[in-house]
Design an enzyme around this catalytic site. Structure first.
Site, short mmCIF file in Angstrom:
data_model
loop_
_atom_site.label_atom_id
_atom_site.label_comp_id
_atom_site.label_asym_id
_atom_site.label_seq_id
_atom_site.Cartn_x
_atom_site.Cartn_y
_atom_site.Cartn_z
N ARG A 87 0.80 -1.23 0.00
CA ARG A 87 0.00 0.00 0.00
C ARG A 87 0.83 1.28 0.00
O ARG A 87 1.91 1.32 0.59
CB ARG A 87 -0.93 0.01 1.22
CG ARG A 87 -2.00 -1.05 1.11
CD ARG A 87 -2.88 -1.15 2.34
NE ARG A 87 -3.97 -2.09 2.10
CZ ARG A 87 -3.84 -3.43 2.16
NH1 ARG A 87 -2.68 -3.97 2.46
NH2 ARG A 87 -4.86 -4.21 1.90
N HIS A 126 -0.68 -2.48 -4.56
CA HIS A 126 0.01 -3.27 -5.60
C HIS A 126 0.07 -2.56 -6.97
O HIS A 126 -0.27 -3.13 -8.01
CB HIS A 126 -0.66 -4.63 -5.76
CG HIS A 126 -0.59 -5.51 -4.54
ND1 HIS A 126 0.51 -5.55 -3.72
CD2 HIS A 126 -1.50 -6.38 -3.99
CE1 HIS A 126 0.28 -6.41 -2.72
NE2 HIS A 126 -0.92 -6.92 -2.86
N HIS A 138 3.02 -12.59 -5.79
CA HIS A 138 1.79 -12.74 -5.01
C HIS A 138 1.17 -14.13 -5.19
O HIS A 138 -0.02 -14.25 -5.45
CB HIS A 138 0.79 -11.65 -5.39
CG HIS A 138 -0.19 -11.33 -4.31
ND1 HIS A 138 -1.16 -12.23 -3.90
CD2 HIS A 138 -0.34 -10.25 -3.54
CE1 HIS A 138 -1.87 -11.68 -2.94
NE2 HIS A 138 -1.39 -10.48 -2.70
N ASP A 188 -2.49 -9.79 8.25
CA ASP A 188 -2.22 -9.03 7.03
C ASP A 188 -1.17 -7.98 7.39
O ASP A 188 -1.45 -6.79 7.42
CB ASP A 188 -3.51 -8.38 6.50
CG ASP A 188 -3.40 -8.00 5.03
OD1 ASP A 188 -2.27 -8.05 4.49
OD2 ASP A 188 -4.42 -7.66 4.42
N GLU A 202 4.85 -12.59 1.12
CA GLU A 202 5.45 -11.74 0.09
C GLU A 202 6.70 -11.04 0.62
O GLU A 202 6.59 -10.08 1.37
CB GLU A 202 4.44 -10.68 -0.35
CG GLU A 202 3.10 -11.21 -0.78
CD GLU A 202 2.00 -10.17 -0.62
OE1 GLU A 202 2.16 -9.04 -1.09
OE2 GLU A 202 0.98 -10.49 0.00
#
Ligand code: BGC
Length: 381
Positions: free
Chosen positions: A112, A137, A208, A280, A346
Site C-alpha cells: 500500500r 500493488h 503474489h 495481514d 510476500e
C-alpha cells in the site's frame, strides 16, 4: 517345530505381499494446465503458458500475463505430487479485476501507498486509489495486469520483461522490469528481479502466489505450521497503512518466532488482527542469515509434510492469511477459493515506504539498477 517353520514361512510371504503392495501403490499425480487454454491475446499482445521442470520432478507453469506462477508441483515424502499454489486453468480467468493478484508479480510498488500519493524530489505524484483511499500493488493496471515478453532460457529457467512508460498509473519514469524464474536442483524456485528507470522513482517488487502446502483447494491453512524469522512488525491503522514505528511481536498473537499453527491465535481479540480481519502484516525480518539471504519464514503442510522456506534479500515479509477469500472464483482443480484456503507470503520492502522516511528507502534513480532475489525452497518433513 514343523508348526513354527510353517508360521515363519507364512509370515515371510505376507510381509513380501505387503511391501510389494506398498511399492506398487499408485502415486498421486497432478496435471499441469494445458497451453491451449492460455494461448490468445490480451490488450492485443500474445499470451501463452510456459513450463519449467527440474531433474527431481519438480514442475511449474507460468503465464506472461502478469508474469504469474500458474502452478507449482512438488512431491511429498511418498512421491505424491501436490500443486502448492492456487491458480486457474485459463488465461482469461486471470483477467479479473475482482481477483487480480493470483501468482502475479506485483509492482511497480507492491503493497500500500497511503492516500494514493507520495512526493519525490519536491514533486507530488497521484496514483489510482484502488484499496479504499490507498493504492494497492501498483494501482489498477500494475505489473499484474501487463502482458510481459517471455523468453524461455532453458528447461529450468524463464525470463519475463516489461516496460512501463512515464506516468503509467501515476508513477514517474520510463521503467524496464525483468523477472527470471528458475527451478534449481535443490527444489527451489528462485525469483530474481531487476528494474531500471530514466527518472527518480519508487520500486517495490514481489510475487503474489497464494500457497497451500496441503495442495491447491485442499482445505484451510489454519492447521499448517508457520515460523516467521521476525521479532518486530510494522503496526497499521484501520486502512492497513503503517503508523510508523516497528513494534515487538513478543506477547502478541502476531508472534511467529517459534513455529505455531496459523489458526492458533488468529481469533484472539487484538486491535491489529481486527484491522486485518486476520493476519495481514509486514514483518521486519530479524536478519538471521542462510546462504547470504535473510531467512524469512518456514511453513509446513500438516497433511503432506511439505515444507517451504523463503529466503530473501528484502527487509520485510507481508503475511496475509487469505482473509478476503470468499468462494468467488473456481481454481484449476475445480474447487472454490474458500475463506483462508491459502496464504500470501510476500518478501518485499515495507508498505508505504515512499511516505515513511524512517523505513529503508525504495527510491531508484537513473543509472542505478534495482536487483533483488527471493528463494522458495521445498523439502519434506
Ligand atoms: C494484501 C492484502 C490484500 C491482498 C490482495 C495482500 O498482499 O496484504 O491486504 O487483500 O494482497 O490479494
Amino acid at each position: 517345530m514343523k508348526k513354527s517353520i510353517f508360521i515363519l514361512i507364512a509370515l515371510f510371504f505376507s510381509m513380501a505381499i505387503i511391501s510389494c503392495n506398498q511399492s506398487s501403490k499408485k502415486k498421486d499425480t497432478v496435471a499441469l494446465p494445458d497451453i491451449s487454454q492460455f494461448k490468445g491475446q490480451i490488450d492485443g499482445k500474445d499470451v501463452s503458458l510456459f513450463y519449467l521442470k527440474n531433474k527431481n520432478g519438480m514442475e511449474a507453469a507460468f503465464t506472461n500475463f502478469g508474469a504469474r506462477v500458474v502452478a507449482l508441483i512438488v512431491k511429498d515424502k511418498d512421491g505424491n505430487q501436490h500443486d502448492v499454489v492456487l491458480g486457474f486453468n485459463k488465461a482469461t480467468d486471470y483477467n479479473n479485476p475482482e481477483e487480480p493478484y493470483y501468482g502475479a508479480i506485483v509492482g511497480p510498488f507492491a503493497n500500500r501507498i497511503a492516500n494514493g500519493t507520495f512526493s519525490l524530489d519536491g514533486q507530488t505524484y497521484h496514483l489510482p486509489q484502488n484499496n479504499g483511499r490507498n493504492t494497492l500493488h501498483g494501482g489498477l493496471k500494475g505489473l499484474h495486469f501487463q502482458v510481459w515478453d517471455a523468453k524461455q532460457l532453458s528447461d529450468t529457467s524463464l525470463e519475463f520483461t516489461c516496460n512501463l512508460s512515464d506516468g503509467t498509473e501515476g508513477f514517474p519514469g520510463n521503467r524496464q522490469f525483468n523477472v527470471t524464474y528458475t527451478l534449481t536442483p535443490n527444489n527451489e524456485l528462485v525469483i530474481h528481479y531487476e528494474a531500471t528507470t530514466d527518472k527518480p522513482t519508487v520500486i517495490n517488487l514481489s510475487n503474489h502466489s497464494y500457497f497451500n502446502l496441503n495442495g491447491e483447494g485442499n482445505g484451510t491453512i489454519l492447521n499448517q505450521k508457520l515460523q516467521i524469522f521476525a521479532n518486530q512488525f510494522t503496526p497499521v491503522d484501520s486502512t492497513l497503512i503503517p503508523t510508523g514505528k516497528p513494534e515487538d511481536v513478543k506477547g502478541t498473537p502476531l508472534d511467529f518466532t517459534q513455529p505455531k499453527t496459523i489458526g492458533k491465535d488468529i481469533n484472539v481479540k487484538y486491535d491489529q488482527l481486527a484491522f486485518g480481519r486476520g493476519y495481514d502484516f509486514n514483518y521486519v525480518l530479524s536478519g538471521e542469515k542462510e546462504d547470504g539471504y535473510n531467512l524469512a519464514c518456514k511453513m509446513t503442510g500438516d497433511k503432506t509434510g511439505i515444507v517451504m522456506e523463503i529466503l530473501t534479500d528484502q527487509p520485510g515479509l507481508q503475511f496475509y492469511s487469505g482473509n478476503f477469500m470468499a468462494d468467488r472464483t473456481t481454481l484449476s482443480n475445480g474447487v472454490k477459493d474458500s475463506y483462508r484456503t491459502a496464504v500470501a507470503l510476500e518478501p518485499q520492502h515495507f508498505p508505504d515506504s515512499p511516505n515513511q522516511p524512517d523505513f529503508p528507502s525504495t527510491i531508484l534513480n537513473p543509472g542505478e539498477k534495482y536487483q533483488s532475489t527471493s528463494v522458495y525452497r521445498f523439502s519434506n518433513e
